[in-house]
Design a protein around this motif. Structure first.
Motif, mmCIF file in Angstrom:
data_model
loop_
_atom_site.group_PDB
_atom_site.id
_atom_site.type_symbol
_atom_site.label_atom_id
_atom_site.label_comp_id
_atom_site.label_asym_id
_atom_site.label_seq_id
_atom_site.Cartn_x
_atom_site.Cartn_y
_atom_site.Cartn_z
ATOM 1 N N ALA A 451 25.639 33.044 62.489
ATOM 2 C CA ALA A 451 25.344 32.036 61.466
ATOM 3 C C ALA A 451 25.448 30.650 62.075
ATOM 4 C CB ALA A 451 26.315 32.157 60.293
ATOM 5 N N ARG A 452 24.636 29.741 61.546
ATOM 6 C CA ARG A 452 24.744 28.327 61.911
ATOM 7 C C ARG A 452 25.470 27.636 60.762
ATOM 8 N NH1 ARG A 452 21.891 25.474 65.774
ATOM 9 N NH2 ARG A 452 22.154 23.210 65.669
ATOM 10 N N LEU A 453 26.638 27.106 61.047
ATOM 11 C CA LEU A 453 27.485 26.539 60.015
ATOM 12 C C LEU A 453 27.106 25.097 59.707
ATOM 13 C CD1 LEU A 453 30.935 27.987 61.172
ATOM 14 C CD2 LEU A 453 29.134 29.056 59.789
ATOM 15 N N SER A 454 27.654 24.587 58.622
ATOM 16 C CA SER A 454 27.291 23.244 58.158
ATOM 17 C C SER A 454 27.744 22.140 59.097
ATOM 18 C CB SER A 454 27.884 23.001 56.759
ATOM 19 O OG SER A 454 29.291 23.160 56.779
ATOM 20 N N ASN A 455 28.680 22.428 60.004
ATOM 21 C CA ASN A 455 29.138 21.415 60.971
ATOM 22 C C ASN A 455 28.438 21.556 62.320
ATOM 23 O OD1 ASN A 455 30.296 23.822 61.686
ATOM 24 N ND2 ASN A 455 32.385 23.035 61.901
ATOM 25 N N GLN A 456 27.272 22.216 62.327
ATOM 26 C CA GLN A 456 26.448 22.400 63.522
ATOM 27 C C GLN A 456 27.116 23.302 64.565
ATOM 28 O OE1 GLN A 456 23.188 21.129 63.596
ATOM 29 N NE2 GLN A 456 23.854 20.861 61.487
ATOM 30 N N VAL A 457 28.024 24.126 64.110
ATOM 31 C CA VAL A 457 28.633 25.126 64.981
ATOM 32 C C VAL A 457 27.942 26.462 64.733
ATOM 33 C CG1 VAL A 457 30.727 26.485 65.408
ATOM 34 C CG2 VAL A 457 30.867 23.990 65.170
ATOM 35 N N VAL A 458 27.609 27.153 65.813
ATOM 36 C CA VAL A 458 27.028 28.491 65.702
ATOM 37 C C VAL A 458 28.139 29.501 65.976
ATOM 38 C CG1 VAL A 458 25.417 30.156 66.695
ATOM 39 C CG2 VAL A 458 24.703 27.783 66.326
#
Length: 607
Positions: A451-458
């Motif tokens: 998943a690609r999270l809302s803080n631009q962390v994958v």
């Protein structure tokens, strides 16, 4: 600010320590020196974990309530302040663990006790007519017997759904008069201060007038307000309000955290209410100011309608979301109205959970959410990628007892809280706890999601069923795809259904490798959660902890690869749920760099 669903971690002051008393006394005297200040609050933090040192414990045991050490403390403060300010007061709370009045103590005449209406309760029916309020009424009576000045902190809205209709008009109409007869000196009605709370202005008008003169009638005051505020639409608005109370009058119960999808509003009732709303909209079509005000009622209605439809149905191999054809259009209109009227808060909790897409947007598209089953040896797990990568079930195949609690409307953050969930922030409403994952690879005993999270962390998450010993292995690799460094820390939730709370013991790993058992008292029952275990700083377990039901002979052991900064448990007595929460340590991750976290959940049948 007592109203919360997921209580903050922390602890209370030691109320027997002489330095604590001296500091608080001096602070209160300093504040009372200001002429405009008549009352100074000396109250607990919004958490459990009250002091259990020998002296505090001695007082609480003698008073048969954790409120004993608190009342003793504020009494001693008042004894000092009354010498200088005889007409000023020290106020405290009777809230959560301190709700039960102590025996053998009386409040100082200059002490105000504010009793919070939160314990197993019904906001929709009056205090005296609903059995759910019996315990609260007993506490109220006992407090008025030992305290001259009892105030009430009365909750008057839905803290998880600011915009939803909250059919508590009948109850408020009766309760304010009851409080006066019961000897209550004052009421603080806690609603929500943010723009957009359903009928917030109307409630403020009614509550202020009825508190000033209890012979008033809530509905008559509401009609006065509606006619003045909504003009020609006033009568239709009152028809809508009356309609929303129909299920309540037929016996439906609710409180300050009730999800509309629990059944507060049927589709038939919603349809009837919308006819009144359409009449109101037509009545003020040519009046710009009044039209804007009725437009807010439309926003509240549409949000209530969307939330009431937000339900998952479990079928073989999937969760099914079925929605009405008009749901996408209603959702888009709601987004527009939120922006137009500058409504920023959908609920009480943090800014990271004020997104309408997270709240109800997931339910405006009909679809199936696949549930993947992993099996190996004696262990079986079920995982739902779209629900934030949730582990929905974890059980030994021969016992068929699922230790995990599935999503339910009465659980905070529905539907993405339940089972095992994880994120990479201390804010349990933040990145990782709501985003959908996609399937990358699967086998009989393993599953890989991304998943690609809302803080631009994958995040790439791997699940593996291991056999010896039988456990669920979870590996997370967090990669920073942002252009700047990000602060990450792993954060795990295990929401369990493990029999009756009274049969639960906790255990923890010590630095020497030994296991220590702890059997805490079951917290006072609440409508939301009560902190049960709080281990932080030097008290954090050394790499693992868990809980075990001695009657069932079944429990769970959580082992983590990196030392945690916090381990805590909340108890939900409503349905005997247990929350195991673990927070890691901060990692500063540079762009394109990674952090890796591994942990295991093992089912155990003996300690």
């Amino acid at each position: 600010r007592p109203a919360q669903g997921h209580l903050i971690s922390g602890g209370q002051l030691c109320l027997s320590h002489p330095d604590v008393f001296r500091l608080v006394r001096d602070y209160v005297l300093e504040k009372m020196a200001e002429p405009e200040i008549r009352v100074v609050a000396v109250a607990q933090m919004d958490c459990g974990n009250y002091c259990r040192c020998p002296e505090c414990e001695k007082k609480d045991k003698a008073g048969k309530s954790p409120a004993a050490s608190l009342l003793d403390f504020v009494n001693r403060v008042a004894e000092q302040t009354v010498k200088f300010y005889p007409m000023k007061y020290v106020a405290t709370l009777a809230y959560q663990y301190s709700q039960i009045p102590p025996v053998g103590l009386r409040a100082h005449k200059n002490v105000i006790v504010k009793l919070c209406h939160m314990q197993p309760s019904c906001d929709f029916h009056s205090l005296t007519s609903c059995p759910s309020n019996r315990f609260y009424l007993e506490c109220l009576q006992q407090w008025t017997e030992i305290c001259q000045r009892v105030f009430v902190w009365h909750y008057a809205t839905n803290f998880l759904h600011n915009l939803a209709f909250h059919p508590n008009f009948d109850a408020l109409n009766e309760d304010i008069r009851f409080y006066q007869k019961a000897g209550v000196w004052g009421i603080f009605f806690q609603g929500q201060r943010q723009t957009g709370v359903s009928f917030g202005e109307l409630h403020a008008y009614c509550q202020a007038n009825l508190a000033w003169d209890t012979t008033n009638d809530y509905f008559q005051l509401a009609r006065e307000f509606a006619q003045a505020y909504y003009g020609q639409a006033g009568e239709a608005i009152m028809g809508l309000i009356d309609t929303f109370h129909q299920k309540v009058r037929a016996g439906f119960h609710g409180h300050l955290f009730t999800h509309p999808a629990e059944g507060t509003f049927s589709l038939k009732l919603l349809k009837k209410a919308e006819q009144f709303l359409k009449e109101a909209e037509e009545a003020v079509r040519k009046e710009p100011v009044l039209r804007q005000r009725v437009e807010m009622v439309r926003l509240w209605f549409d949000y209530t309608w969307l939330a009431a439809l937000s339900g998952l149905v479990k079928q073989a191999g999937s969760f099914v979301v079925k929605v009405a054809p008009k749901a996408p259009a209603v959702f888009r209109k709601t987004v527009q109205l939120l922006k137009k009227h500058q409504v920023t808060h959908l609920q009480e909790f943090p800014a990271s959970h004020q997104d309408l897409r997270e709240k109800v947007g997931w339910a405006v598209k009909s679809r199936k959410m696949p549930v993947y089953t992993l099996c190996s040896g004696t262990l079986q797990a079920e995982i739902v990628p779209e629900l934030a990568g949730m582990v929905l079930a974890l059980k030994k195949k021969d016992r068929k007892i699922n230790l995990l609690c599935p999503p339910a409307t009465w659980i905070l953050r529905y539907p993405t809280m339940g089972g095992l969930t994880e994120g990479c922030t201390k804010d349990d409403f933040g990145p990782g706890f709501s985003e959908a994952y996609r399937l990358v690879r699967r086998g009989k005993n393993f599953l890989v999601l991304e998943a690609r999270l809302s803080n631009q962390v994958v995040v790439k998450r791997k699940f593996v069923i291991e056999n010896e010993p039988a456990c669920l292995f979870i590996q997370n690799v967090y990669t920073n795809r942002a252009e700047k460094p990000v602060e990450l820390l792993w954060h795990c939730f295990a929401l369990l259904k493990l029999g009756e709370l009274k049969d639960i013991v906790f255990f923890r790993l010590e630095p020497d490798g030994q296991m220590t058992q702890v059997k805490p008292e079951v917290p006072l029952s609440t409508v939301s959660a009560s902190q049960w275990i709080v281990w932080e700083k030097e008290k954090v377990p050394a790499g693992g902890w868990g809980c075990f039901n001695t009657k069932l002979g079944l429990g769970i052991f959580h082992r983590f690869s990196e030392q945690a900064s916090f381990c805590g448990s909340n108890a939900y007595t409503r349905d005997s749920r247990i929350l195991l929460e673990v927070i890691g340590k901060h990692h500063r991750v540079n762009p394109a760099c990674q952090v890796n976290f591994q942990h295991r959940y093992r089912l155990i049948e003996n300690l």
